[in-house]
Scaffold this active site. Structure first.
Site, mmCIF file in Angstrom:
data_model
loop_
_atom_site.group_PDB
_atom_site.id
_atom_site.type_symbol
_atom_site.label_atom_id
_atom_site.label_comp_id
_atom_site.label_asym_id
_atom_site.label_seq_id
_atom_site.Cartn_x
_atom_site.Cartn_y
_atom_site.Cartn_z
ATOM 1 N N HIS A 145 0.235 4.165 7.300
ATOM 2 C CA HIS A 145 0.734 4.685 6.060
ATOM 3 C C HIS A 145 1.104 6.264 6.384
ATOM 4 C CE1 HIS A 145 -2.044 1.102 5.594
ATOM 5 N NE2 HIS A 145 -1.045 1.822 4.376
ATOM 6 N N ASP A 165 -2.581 7.268 9.294
ATOM 7 C CA ASP A 165 -3.620 6.825 10.160
ATOM 8 C C ASP A 165 -2.319 5.685 10.598
ATOM 9 O OD1 ASP A 165 -2.264 4.677 7.892
ATOM 10 O OD2 ASP A 165 -4.314 4.774 7.272
ATOM 11 N N SER A 220 0.877 -1.420 -0.068
ATOM 12 C CA SER A 220 0.380 0.254 -0.030
ATOM 13 C C SER A 220 0.929 1.775 0.030
ATOM 14 C CB SER A 220 -0.763 -0.070 0.448
ATOM 15 O OG SER A 220 0.051 0.207 1.757
#
Length: 648
Positions: free
Chosen positions: A316, A313, A44
């Site tokens: 990330h 978050d 990600s």
């Protein structure tokens, strides 16, 4: 590193707005890329938008960072920001279509071509390897619904990797998140799988691999200040130790990115990079997903601003942190484009002295001093240099000044010899942030000349000592600028020869002469280390740049009055050493991972012209002024000089 919730696939078929769909509305900067394209593999942190963004505008794809604002909330109609892989691709001038996701169901639903970004949110290291050697799957983690799959990069490309592309890899965090790394052995195995991905690409033909070291997972909101934080940090370090060991065994140009050190630098001096300095940047985040939302700059804080926070978050980065990561990677890729200009600085200084000699010889054509007499020379001059950007070379502008002393002695009726020695100072500003390089040169040349009837010839040999007392590389890091400083030395040698025929045929007011020429010069710049152990400080290996040229031209002069003459010369030269110049580098903090990248490429065709004016002040004293111009496709050098000569 979490996936969006499951949803009916029919939502993918909503009416789509083309500019919101992918990156096609984001035109790359007007740069020529040194790499054919960019391939991305990872999780990600690098995902370009494999999943549909169900809380964004219709047809948008999801990236694991904050929304672009100003509202920042889901459903606000705002896109999610760009990851470092996309930002790096834009800095390199890669096509937006190439930067798009590889296995996006949104692309498939629209019949759009897939891109070269194979990173998928949630991927473990074994899945990253599968996306290269097996199959790429985009799967909803909560339900295991497969949104799309397709053959991986190598199976879909007949097992061959593009040797001119840049490969950008990251991974390992999801192995920690899913509890697959519990001890040192697990950490080494996970690192080995990521290294296997790089090795598979290398064995298929990839030459340029840029690989992240794993960020310190313990220093993220999900683990910070928890009882397991020291253990997670220790396992992150073991992962990186094994990864560096394995990467160092690959027969490729492997660029390790010391991401843990870069993040540590940013968090220890946050204000410099635009982050808030008065809050806990590790223990709080922007959107509150799995971590404590920052009460001031968080999504529902008193002054929402993700650019002031490092984490969006629990794991990330925000888009501000992603920009920092992209700039860091680009600074290393761009360094050779500037550093390979160091030998070019010396070559232009050498040519400035050669121009001084040739201007003197042209003014003296057919008018040497008497046999057994000396003619002395004192010359002062200045130069300007303009180097255009090219695929592997940076744009640069420079200026210089020199003072040259010399003399000639007429041995016999047809022979003259002499020498010149000069001190030169040159300054060059290169790259987007005006990196500053400064060179002091000391060059001496000896020469021999012949002229009889209508034939003439000259040959010269030069040696020089180089002192690069300032090598200050400057580059952007987010909103900040960083400087890495060093200094080094070098030397040069050269020879030059010409043969011409004077068409005037005697002692006339004019002379016109075609000629041919041959030149060879070699500049050597010693290796050096930029000062300190920062994440971006580099060790630079020795450089050599050899020039071999053949040329032809026409020169002449005209006696305007008994004491005044004008002269001029034009020549075309062909360079035979035109390959892009490589330089070997290594991060000071990762000395075992050295890599060679291409830099400045000399041009094949060079035009040279000069114009001079000479005024005889007394029988033995002459004053001369001259202008010289050199030009090829990428480089323009201009110079002016004023000299005085005295016979005795």
């Amino acid at each position: 590193m979490q996936f969006p919730p499951a949803t009916p696939l029919r939502l993918l078929l909503k009416p789509l707005t083309a500019c919101l769909l992918t990156l096609t509305c984001l035109a790359p900067p007007a740069l020529s890329a040194p790499y054919s394209t960019l391939f991305v593999f990872g999780d990600s942190l690098l995902d370009a938008g494999q999943f549909p963004d169900l809380n964004g505008p219709p047809g948008a794809t999801l990236r694991f960072t904050n929304r672009t604002g100003p509202d920042y909330h889901d459903g606000s109609g705002e896109l999610t920001g760009l990851t470092s892989s996309l930002l790096l691709g834009r800095l390199l001038g890669i096509s937006p279509h190439d930067l798009a996701a590889s296995t996006s169901p949104v692309n498939a639903a629209l019949g759009q071509a897939d891109g070269n970004n194979w990173a998928v949110g949630g991927y473990r290291t074994d899945q990253i390897l599968d996306s290269i050697t097996g199959q790429s799957n985009v799967t909803l983690e909560d339900t295991n619904i497969v949104l799309r799959n397709r053959p991986g990069y190598l199976p879909g490309n007949a097992g061959r990797a593009d040797p001119d592309a840049l490969y950008y890899l990251s991974g390992g965090a999801n192995d920690f998140r899913l509890g697959l790394v519990l001890n040192h052995a697990d950490a080494r195995q996970a690192a080995g799988r990521l290294a296997d991905s790089a090795q598979a690409l290398q064995q298929a033909g990839a030459r340029y691999l840029m690989v992240w070291l794993l960020p310190d997972i313990g220093q993220t909101p999900v683990y910070s200040a928890s009882p397991v934080q020291p253990v997670i940090s220790d396992l992150s370090a073991v992962f990186n130790e094994r990864l560096v060991e394995r990467l160092g065994q690959l027969d490729a140009e492997v660029i390790g990115l010391n991401i843990p050190l870069l993040i540590s630098e940013a968090l220890s001096d946050p204000a410099r990079f635009g982050f808030a300095a008065d809050i806990d940047l590790i223990g709080t985040c922007f959107n509150g997903d799995g971590c404590r939302q920052n009460p001031v700059y968080g999504l529902d804080g008193s002054r929402p601003d993700p650019d002031r926070l490092f984490f969006n978050d629990r794991v990330h980065p925000t888009t501000a942190a992603q920009r920092l990561l992209a700039d860091y990677a680009y600074s290393i890729l761009a360094a050779p484009q500037e550093l390979t200009l160091l030998p070019e600085m010396a070559h232009t200084t050498l040519r400035a002295q050669q121009d001084t000699l040739r201007n003197q010889w042209l003014a003296d054509l057919g008018a040497w001093q008497a046999v057994g007499h000396w003619r002395t020379l004192l010359d002062a001059g200045g130069q300007a240099l303009d180097i255009d950007a090219q695929g592997s070379g940076a744009k640069a502008d420079g200026q210089g000044a020199n003072l040259t002393l010399g003399g000639s002695y007429r041995l016999a009726e047809h022979w003259r010899t002499g020498f010149v020695a000069g001190a030169y100072r040159q300054s060059l500003k290169a790259g987007e942030q005006d990196s500053h390089y400064r060179l002091g040169s000391y060059i001496a040349s000896i020469f021999m000349q012949y002229q009889a009837r209508q034939w003439w010839a000259d040959i010269s040999a030069s040696v020089g000592q180089l002192d690069y007392d300032k090598a200050e590389r400057r580059f952007a890091l987010g909103i900040s600028e960083r400087q890495e400083k060093g200094d080094t030395d070098g030397h040069l040698w050269a020879w030059s020869a010409r043969l011409g025929h004077d068409l005037s045929g005697g002692h006339r007011a004019w002379h016109l002469s075609p000629f041919i020429s041959a030149d060879q010069a070699r500049v050597s710049v010693d290796g050096y280390r930029e000062r300190g152990q920062s994440s971006s400080a580099l060790s630079v290996d020795d450089q050599q740049r050899t020039s071999r040229r053949l040329g032809a031209g026409l020169l002449g002069k005209w006696q305007l009055a008994p004491a005044t003459q004008v002269s001029g010369e034009f020549a075309h030269e062909r360079e035979f050493e035109t390959d892009a110049r490589p330089v070997r580098l290594a991060l000071n903090s990762l000395p075992s991972l050295d890599f060679a990248l291409q830099g400045y490429a000399p041009q094949r065709n060079l035009n040279r012209a000069s114009l001079g004016l000479s005024q005889q002040l007394t029988r033995d004293l002459n004053l001369r002024a001259g202008y010289t111009w050199r030009k090829n496709d990428a480089l323009t050098q201009q110079g002016v000089n004023l000299d005085i000569s005295l016979d005795f």
